[in-house]
Motif scaffolding. Structure first.
Motif, PDB file in Angstrom:
ATOM      1  N   PHE A   6      -6.613  -0.889   2.354  1.00 32.49           N
ATOM      2  CA  PHE A   6      -6.282  -2.310   2.189  1.00 32.49           C
ATOM      3  C   PHE A   6      -5.493  -2.541   0.911  1.00 32.49           C
ATOM      4  O   PHE A   6      -5.869  -2.067  -0.166  1.00 32.49           O
ATOM      5  CB  PHE A   6      -7.569  -3.135   2.165  1.00 32.49           C
ATOM      6  N   ASN A   7      -4.387  -3.273   1.025  1.00 34.99           N
ATOM      7  CA  ASN A   7      -3.555  -3.633  -0.122  1.00 34.99           C
ATOM      8  C   ASN A   7      -3.650  -5.150  -0.323  1.00 34.99           C
ATOM      9  O   ASN A   7      -3.002  -5.916   0.393  1.00 34.99           O
ATOM     10  CB  ASN A   7      -2.104  -3.217   0.128  1.00 34.99           C
ATOM     11  N   PRO A   8      -4.465  -5.613  -1.290  1.00 34.64           N
ATOM     12  CA  PRO A   8      -4.687  -7.062  -1.427  1.00 34.64           C
ATOM     13  C   PRO A   8      -3.420  -7.828  -1.787  1.00 34.64           C
ATOM     14  O   PRO A   8      -3.213  -8.950  -1.309  1.00 34.64           O
ATOM     15  CB  PRO A   8      -5.746  -7.152  -2.530  1.00 34.64           C
ATOM     16  N   SER A   9      -2.563  -7.252  -2.620  1.00 39.96           N
ATOM     17  CA  SER A   9      -1.331  -7.950  -3.014  1.00 39.96           C
ATOM     18  C   SER A   9      -0.427  -8.160  -1.805  1.00 39.96           C
ATOM     19  O   SER A   9       0.132  -9.249  -1.608  1.00 39.96           O
ATOM     20  CB  SER A   9      -0.597  -7.163  -4.100  1.00 39.96           C
ATOM     21  N   PRO A  43       1.743  -2.072   3.714  1.00 42.03           N
ATOM     22  CA  PRO A  43       3.100  -1.703   4.118  1.00 42.03           C
ATOM     23  C   PRO A  43       3.161  -0.316   4.736  1.00 42.03           C
ATOM     24  O   PRO A  43       4.210   0.079   5.252  1.00 42.03           O
ATOM     25  CB  PRO A  43       3.870  -1.750   2.786  1.00 42.03           C
ATOM     26  N   ILE A  44       2.064   0.435   4.694  1.00 39.98           N
ATOM     27  CA  ILE A  44       2.044   1.807   5.205  1.00 39.98           C
ATOM     28  C   ILE A  44       1.305   1.902   6.536  1.00 39.98           C
ATOM     29  O   ILE A  44       1.792   2.522   7.484  1.00 39.98           O
ATOM     30  CB  ILE A  44       1.376   2.748   4.175  1.00 39.98           C
ATOM     31  N   ASN A  86       6.103   5.245   8.301  1.00 41.42           N
ATOM     32  CA  ASN A  86       6.747   5.601   7.035  1.00 41.42           C
ATOM     33  C   ASN A  86       5.953   6.606   6.202  1.00 41.42           C
ATOM     34  O   ASN A  86       6.335   6.915   5.082  1.00 41.42           O
ATOM     35  CB  ASN A  86       7.057   4.350   6.201  1.00 41.42           C
ATOM     36  N   PHE A  87       4.848   7.125   6.757  1.00 51.42           N
ATOM     37  CA  PHE A  87       4.094   8.162   6.049  1.00 51.42           C
ATOM     38  C   PHE A  87       3.413   9.087   7.044  1.00 51.42           C
ATOM     39  O   PHE A  87       2.765   8.635   7.986  1.00 51.42           O
ATOM     40  CB  PHE A  87       3.040   7.556   5.127  1.00 51.42           C
ATOM     41  N   LEU A 151      10.073  -0.182   1.045  1.00 56.37           N
ATOM     42  CA  LEU A 151       8.988   0.160   1.967  1.00 56.37           C
ATOM     43  C   LEU A 151       8.452  -1.085   2.653  1.00 56.37           C
ATOM     44  O   LEU A 151       8.253  -1.104   3.875  1.00 56.37           O
ATOM     45  CB  LEU A 151       7.872   0.866   1.202  1.00 56.37           C
ATOM     46  N   GLU A 152       8.225  -2.143   1.879  1.00 60.20           N
ATOM     47  CA  GLU A 152       7.700  -3.379   2.453  1.00 60.20           C
ATOM     48  C   GLU A 152       8.721  -4.017   3.394  1.00 60.20           C
ATOM     49  O   GLU A 152       8.357  -4.548   4.451  1.00 60.20           O
ATOM     50  CB  GLU A 152       7.306  -4.343   1.329  1.00 60.20           C
TER      51      GLU A 152
END
Length: 468
Positions: A6-9, A43-44, A86-87, A151-152
């Motif tokens: 999880f990416n909070p930003s 984004p991943i 992307n990964f 990436l985003e």
């Protein structure tokens, strides 16, 4: 181990209705509502692709997004399953010889890409290279995008637009060069990505104007070093670290501990990784804050004591200075060979995190640390985190101010990685460019430092000094 996906930003940025939530509130919203609402959270990571690429999960009864998210976090990343356009951990390992030589597992490769690799522009998937993506899409360069922005952008719109994303794969070219696919998918570029990864790559279909690019040949394993010293005074000197080093050694009853020393001449993101074990060995890292070559209990900045043959790791932001690494028996009588890997990259750009969840990790605070940074309209807050392993007198000093900025200290009382009501310890809010100082005795625990603009419109360079 569970991987933090999880990416909070990112979650708050792409979900406008959630922008005012704290990182912890954002995560709770995601777990309770957002994940099954199919909201973007990274984004991943792409849960729709994870479902499509792994049909056995549905057969096992894992059908909801929440179930897929938990499976991917607990098992899927480690197993090397496809979950991203992307990964891909195997491609990332094979395309970056230093990471392959370091012996990083799939979970560590994911963490490395997220924390370091994306900002270094490293190729990470057959269908995506951050460097290639920006170089090929001039409008993104002109907009001032960095690799993380790229990436985003790819996740949010570039994939659907069919933008060239890798020297190995061009979705528009792939469809136009394969009439059967163009007839089946039209201009659905996501379908093109999915087909290539599931079938087309294995079928040898040409997917880019230049044809496929062969993977790099990995280097041979490095030779063993001379035996490291058994005391700090006789530590094996690695000199200045500015890349990746891998050392192959052993400890046992006749050689119970090994010491290494090295220097960093610039602020550095560093991972010290111990793996290749056959019995239990552990790892400590020290910052020789007074450069006297003597290790003191207050100079230990990290320790990893995983059980058995599990990999040990100390990772974080390291200021310039002199350091020691100690490898020692995890249990009496342990006899094991080991690989010691030091994976470094320069710490450049915006060092301080924009939220507590993204805080720059300083580890166990010892000696003196100095960080040059800035806050302003485009980066209004910088967060840093540190821990104390016992009661210490801590000094925080904000100097060399070009405009008015303020200094705050918080204690993460419940260790949840967020700042909540009642966790402010103290603050310094002098006016103008007067230095800000916080000096007090702190108990063992986890802490956040916040550098904030005094008011909107301030753009202030600063030097943050931390000592304990």
């Amino acid at each position: 181990m569970a991987v933090n996906l999880f990416n909070p930003s990112f979650y708050k940025a792409v979900n406008q209705d959630l922008q005012n939530l704290t990182d912890q509130q954002a995560f709770q919203h995601f777990i309770n509502f957002g994940v099954n609402e199919n909201r973007l959270f990274s984004p991943i990571v792409d849960l729709d692709w994870y479902r499509q690429a792994n049909p056995g999960l549905a057969q096992a009864g894992l059908t909801s997004n929440r179930q897929l998210f938990e499976h991917l976090s607990n098992f899927g990343v480690a197993e090397g399953r496809q979950f991203s356009f992307n990964f891909n951990p195997t491609f990332y390992r094979n395309s970056n010889a230093d990471l392959a030589a370091a012996g990083l597992n799939n979970e560590q490769l994911f963490e490395h890409f997220r924390n370091f690799g994306i900002n270094e522009g490293r190729p990470a998937a057959v269908t995506f290279s951050p460097n290639f993506y920006l170089a090929t899409n001039q409008d993104l360069q002109q907009a001032g995008f960095n690799f993380e922005d790229g990436l985003e952008h790819f996740r949010l719109s570039g994939l659907a637009e069919g933008r060239a994303s890798s020297p190995n794969f061009n979705a528009r070219f792939y469809l136009s060069s394969n009439p059967d696919l163009e007839q089946a998918f039209g201009f659905d570029f996501r379908e093109a990505f999915e087909h290539f990864l599931l079938l087309g790559n294995q079928e040898g279909r040409i997917a880019s104007p230049g044809g496929p690019i062969p993977p790099p040949i990995l280097p041979p394993q490095p030779p063993a070093t001379e035996d490291p010293g058994n005391t700090p005074a006789t530590a094996f000197d690695l000199g200045t670290i500015s890349d990746t080093r891998t050392l192959n050694e052993a400890i046992g009853n006749a050689d119970v501990t090994d010491y290494y020393r090295f220097n960093l001449n610039i602020p550095t993101n560093l991972s010290v990784v111990l793996n290749g074990l056959t019995q239990d060995a552990d790892l400590e890292v020290f910052f020789d804050s007074n450069s006297n070559g003597v290790l003191e209990s207050t100079e230990r900045i990290g320790i990893s004591e995983e059980e058995g043959t599990l990999q040990d790791e100390v990772t974080g932001f390291f200021t310039q200075g002199n350091y020691f690494v100690q490898v020692f028996q995890g249990v009496p009588g342990a006899e094991t060979a080991y690989n010691l890997n030091l994976i470094s990259s320069p710490a450049t750009g915006d060092l301080g995190g924009n939220t507590p969840g993204d805080a720059l990790i300083l580890g166990n605070l010892t000696g003196n640390r100095t960080i040059d940074e800035s806050v302003g309209d485009s980066d209004p807050q910088d967060y840093f985190s540190f821990v104390l392993d016992n009661t210490r007198n801590v000094n925080l000093l904000l100097t060399n101010l070009s405009d008015d900025a303020e200094l705050f200290l918080y204690e993460d009382m419940n260790n949840n990685g967020a700042i909540e009501d009642g966790e402010l310890v103290t603050q310094s809010v002098e006016s103008g460019t007067t230095p800000e100082l916080i000096s007090r005795s702190l108990d063992a625990g986890s802490y956040f430092v916040l550098v904030d603009r005094a008011f909107a419109g301030v753009n202030a360079n600063y030097t943050l000094s931390l000592s304990a």
